[in-house]
Design a protein around this motif. Structure first.
Motif, PDB file in Angstrom:
ATOM      1  N   MET A 194       0.821  -1.191   0.000  1.00 40.62           N
ATOM      2  CA  MET A 194       0.000   0.000   0.000  1.00 40.62           C
ATOM      3  C   MET A 194       0.865   1.255   0.000  1.00 40.62           C
ATOM      4  SD  MET A 194      -3.219   0.852   0.196  1.00 40.62           S
ATOM      5  CE  MET A 194      -4.304   2.084   0.720  1.00 40.62           C
ATOM      6  N   GLY A 195       1.959   1.243   0.783  1.00 46.48           N
ATOM      7  CA  GLY A 195       2.832   2.412   0.864  1.00 46.48           C
ATOM      8  C   GLY A 195       3.550   2.708  -0.441  1.00 46.48           C
ATOM      9  N   SER A 196       3.902   1.677  -1.181  1.00 40.79           N
ATOM     10  CA  SER A 196       4.620   1.909  -2.441  1.00 40.79           C
ATOM     11  C   SER A 196       3.709   2.544  -3.482  1.00 40.79           C
ATOM     12  CB  SER A 196       5.222   0.606  -2.965  1.00 40.79           C
ATOM     13  OG  SER A 196       4.196  -0.335  -3.218  1.00 40.79           O
ATOM     14  N   PHE A 197       2.403   2.252  -3.438  1.00 47.63           N
ATOM     15  CA  PHE A 197       1.476   2.893  -4.373  1.00 47.63           C
ATOM     16  C   PHE A 197       1.360   4.396  -4.085  1.00 47.63           C
ATOM     17  CE2 PHE A 197      -0.292  -1.488  -4.678  1.00 47.63           C
ATOM     18  CZ  PHE A 197       0.014  -1.671  -6.020  1.00 47.63           C
ATOM     19  N   HIS A 198       1.334   4.732  -2.815  1.00 47.53           N
ATOM     20  CA  HIS A 198       1.263   6.146  -2.424  1.00 47.53           C
ATOM     21  C   HIS A 198       2.531   6.882  -2.854  1.00 47.53           C
ATOM     22  CE1 HIS A 198       0.019   9.660  -0.236  1.00 47.53           C
ATOM     23  NE2 HIS A 198       1.144   9.647   0.480  1.00 47.53           N
ATOM     24  N   LEU A 199       3.677   6.290  -2.620  1.00 50.95           N
ATOM     25  CA  LEU A 199       4.949   6.887  -3.017  1.00 50.95           C
ATOM     26  C   LEU A 199       5.043   7.018  -4.533  1.00 50.95           C
ATOM     27  CD1 LEU A 199       7.705   7.951  -2.148  1.00 50.95           C
ATOM     28  CD2 LEU A 199       8.565   5.620  -2.256  1.00 50.95           C
ATOM     29  N   GLY A 200       4.580   6.006  -5.248  1.00 48.56           N
ATOM     30  CA  GLY A 200       4.597   6.066  -6.706  1.00 48.56           C
ATOM     31  C   GLY A 200       3.677   7.155  -7.230  1.00 48.56           C
ATOM     32  N   GLY A 201       2.547   7.351  -6.576  1.00 49.10           N
ATOM     33  CA  GLY A 201       1.621   8.407  -6.983  1.00 49.10           C
ATOM     34  C   GLY A 201       2.203   9.787  -6.776  1.00 49.10           C
ATOM     35  N   MET A 202       2.913   9.977  -5.667  1.00 47.65           N
ATOM     36  CA  MET A 202       3.546  11.275  -5.415  1.00 47.65           C
ATOM     37  C   MET A 202       4.635  11.531  -6.443  1.00 47.65           C
ATOM     38  SD  MET A 202       3.714  11.657  -1.234  1.00 47.65           S
ATOM     39  CE  MET A 202       5.378  11.155  -1.245  1.00 47.65           C
ATOM     40  N   THR A 203       5.434  10.537  -6.737  1.00 52.58           N
ATOM     41  CA  THR A 203       6.516  10.691  -7.705  1.00 52.58           C
ATOM     42  C   THR A 203       5.969  10.956  -9.096  1.00 52.58           C
ATOM     43  OG1 THR A 203       7.846   9.169  -6.401  1.00 52.58           O
ATOM     44  CG2 THR A 203       8.589   9.612  -8.636  1.00 52.58           C
ATOM     45  N   PHE A 204       4.967  10.213  -9.500  1.00 49.76           N
ATOM     46  CA  PHE A 204       4.374  10.390 -10.824  1.00 49.76           C
ATOM     47  C   PHE A 204       3.717  11.766 -10.951  1.00 49.76           C
ATOM     48  CE2 PHE A 204       0.991   9.726 -14.000  1.00 49.76           C
ATOM     49  CZ  PHE A 204       1.793   9.360 -15.069  1.00 49.76           C
ATOM     50  N   GLY A 205       3.083  12.229  -9.890  1.00 49.30           N
ATOM     51  CA  GLY A 205       2.433  13.537  -9.923  1.00 49.30           C
ATOM     52  C   GLY A 205       3.421  14.681 -10.024  1.00 49.30           C
ATOM     53  N   SER A 206       4.589  14.527  -9.407  1.00 48.71           N
ATOM     54  CA  SER A 206       5.571  15.611  -9.434  1.00 48.71           C
ATOM     55  C   SER A 206       6.293  15.725 -10.771  1.00 48.71           C
ATOM     56  CB  SER A 206       6.586  15.434  -8.311  1.00 48.71           C
ATOM     57  OG  SER A 206       7.355  14.269  -8.529  1.00 48.71           O
ATOM     58  N   LEU A 207       6.156  14.743 -11.634  1.00 45.77           N
ATOM     59  CA  LEU A 207       6.794  14.823 -12.952  1.00 45.77           C
ATOM     60  C   LEU A 207       6.162  15.887 -13.828  1.00 45.77           C
ATOM     61  CD1 LEU A 207       7.262  11.044 -13.817  1.00 45.77           C
ATOM     62  CD2 LEU A 207       9.034  12.687 -13.218  1.00 45.77           C
ATOM     63  N   PHE A 208       4.914  16.225 -13.577  1.00 46.15           N
ATOM     64  CA  PHE A 208       4.197  17.146 -14.447  1.00 46.15           C
ATOM     65  C   PHE A 208       3.948  18.513 -13.812  1.00 46.15           C
ATOM     66  CE2 PHE A 208       2.959  12.800 -15.597  1.00 46.15           C
ATOM     67  CZ  PHE A 208       3.442  12.786 -16.895  1.00 46.15           C
ATOM     68  N   LYS A 209       4.504  18.753 -12.628  1.00 45.57           N
ATOM     69  CA  LYS A 209       4.379  20.045 -11.971  1.00 45.57           C
ATOM     70  C   LYS A 209       5.700  20.800 -12.096  1.00 45.57           C
ATOM     71  CE  LYS A 209       3.186  18.562  -7.875  1.00 45.57           C
ATOM     72  NZ  LYS A 209       2.783  18.499  -6.486  1.00 45.57           N
ATOM     73  N   LYS A 210       5.641  22.122 -11.916  1.00 47.05           N
ATOM     74  CA  LYS A 210       6.888  22.885 -11.909  1.00 47.05           C
ATOM     75  C   LYS A 210       7.608  22.660 -10.578  1.00 47.05           C
ATOM     76  CE  LYS A 210       5.113  27.327 -10.403  1.00 47.05           C
ATOM     77  NZ  LYS A 210       4.993  28.704 -10.702  1.00 47.05           N
ATOM     78  N   PRO A 211       8.928  22.862 -10.530  1.00 48.94           N
ATOM     79  CA  PRO A 211       9.692  22.575  -9.304  1.00 48.94           C
ATOM     80  C   PRO A 211       9.233  23.438  -8.131  1.00 48.94           C
ATOM     81  CG  PRO A 211      11.165  22.975 -11.162  1.00 48.94           C
ATOM     82  CD  PRO A 211       9.791  23.279 -11.628  1.00 48.94           C
ATOM     83  N   GLU A 212       9.336  22.889  -6.940  1.00 46.11           N
ATOM     84  CA  GLU A 212       8.949  23.599  -5.722  1.00 46.11           C
ATOM     85  C   GLU A 212      10.033  24.560  -5.242  1.00 46.11           C
ATOM     86  OE1 GLU A 212       6.087  23.319  -3.940  1.00 46.11           O
ATOM     87  OE2 GLU A 212       5.199  21.868  -5.319  1.00 46.11           O
ATOM     88  N   THR A 213      11.276  24.322  -5.609  1.00 43.41           N
ATOM     89  CA  THR A 213      12.392  25.120  -5.110  1.00 43.41           C
ATOM     90  C   THR A 213      12.924  26.050  -6.191  1.00 43.41           C
ATOM     91  OG1 THR A 213      13.960  23.400  -5.743  1.00 43.41           O
ATOM     92  CG2 THR A 213      13.088  23.316  -3.497  1.00 43.41           C
ATOM     93  N   LEU A 214      13.755  27.006  -5.762  1.00 46.00           N
ATOM     94  CA  LEU A 214      14.394  27.952  -6.669  1.00 46.00           C
ATOM     95  C   LEU A 214      15.906  27.807  -6.575  1.00 46.00           C
ATOM     96  CD1 LEU A 214      12.394  31.211  -5.911  1.00 46.00           C
ATOM     97  CD2 LEU A 214      12.134  29.733  -7.870  1.00 46.00           C
ATOM     98  N   LEU A 215      16.593  28.207  -7.594  1.00 42.87           N
ATOM     99  CA  LEU A 215      18.050  28.299  -7.539  1.00 42.87           C
ATOM    100  C   LEU A 215      18.363  29.694  -7.016  1.00 42.87           C
ATOM    101  CD1 LEU A 215      18.820  26.665 -10.982  1.00 42.87           C
ATOM    102  CD2 LEU A 215      18.978  25.614  -8.744  1.00 42.87           C
ATOM    103  N   TYR A 216      18.557  29.830  -5.688  1.00 45.47           N
ATOM    104  CA  TYR A 216      18.531  31.122  -5.017  1.00 45.47           C
ATOM    105  C   TYR A 216      19.406  32.222  -5.625  1.00 45.47           C
ATOM    106  CZ  TYR A 216      19.439  34.873  -1.845  1.00 45.47           C
ATOM    107  OH  TYR A 216      19.638  36.119  -1.330  1.00 45.47           O
TER     108      TYR A 216
END
Length: 115
Positions: free
Chosen positions: A1-23
């Protein structure tokens, strides 16, 4: 069950812009009410020394004979006490980001004579 949740988070972050900046190369826009560094409008300053007296970290030095106002920005905790205590409202908190520094320095302002 935990690996599905982790896979969903990883897959979702592939299509979003990065959360951090190059300061150093990218900076965020300051949000309203953000504290920053202290800026002195030397034309309005009367060298009363109220900012020096209320500063909890003693990073401001006012010299009437030399007509100078100086601040040590690396000692300043950006509390805003000096801005609130200034009778002429010549001190402000500038929310803009300061450039990256490699060594400690003191900002000295020469206050011109009043006519």
């Amino acid at each position: 069950m935990g690996s599905f949740h982790l896979g969903g988070m990883t897959f979702g972050s592939l299509f979003k812009k990065p959360e951090t900046l190059l300061y150093p190369t990218e900076t965020k826009q300051p949000y309203p009410g953000q504290k920053g560094h202290v800026v002195n409008d030397v034309d309005a300053c009367i060298l009363c020394g109220m900012c020096q007296r209320v500063c909890p970290c003693h990073c401001i030095a006012v010299s009437k004979p030399e007509r100078t106002w100086e601040i040590q920005p690396f000692m300043c905790i950006q509390c805003g006490s000096c801005v609130a205590a200034c009778p002429t409202k010549c001190l402000t908190m500038d929310p803009a980001y300061t450039p990256v520094a490699t060594k400690k320095h003191t900002v000295t302002c020469s206050v011109p004579e009043k006519e």
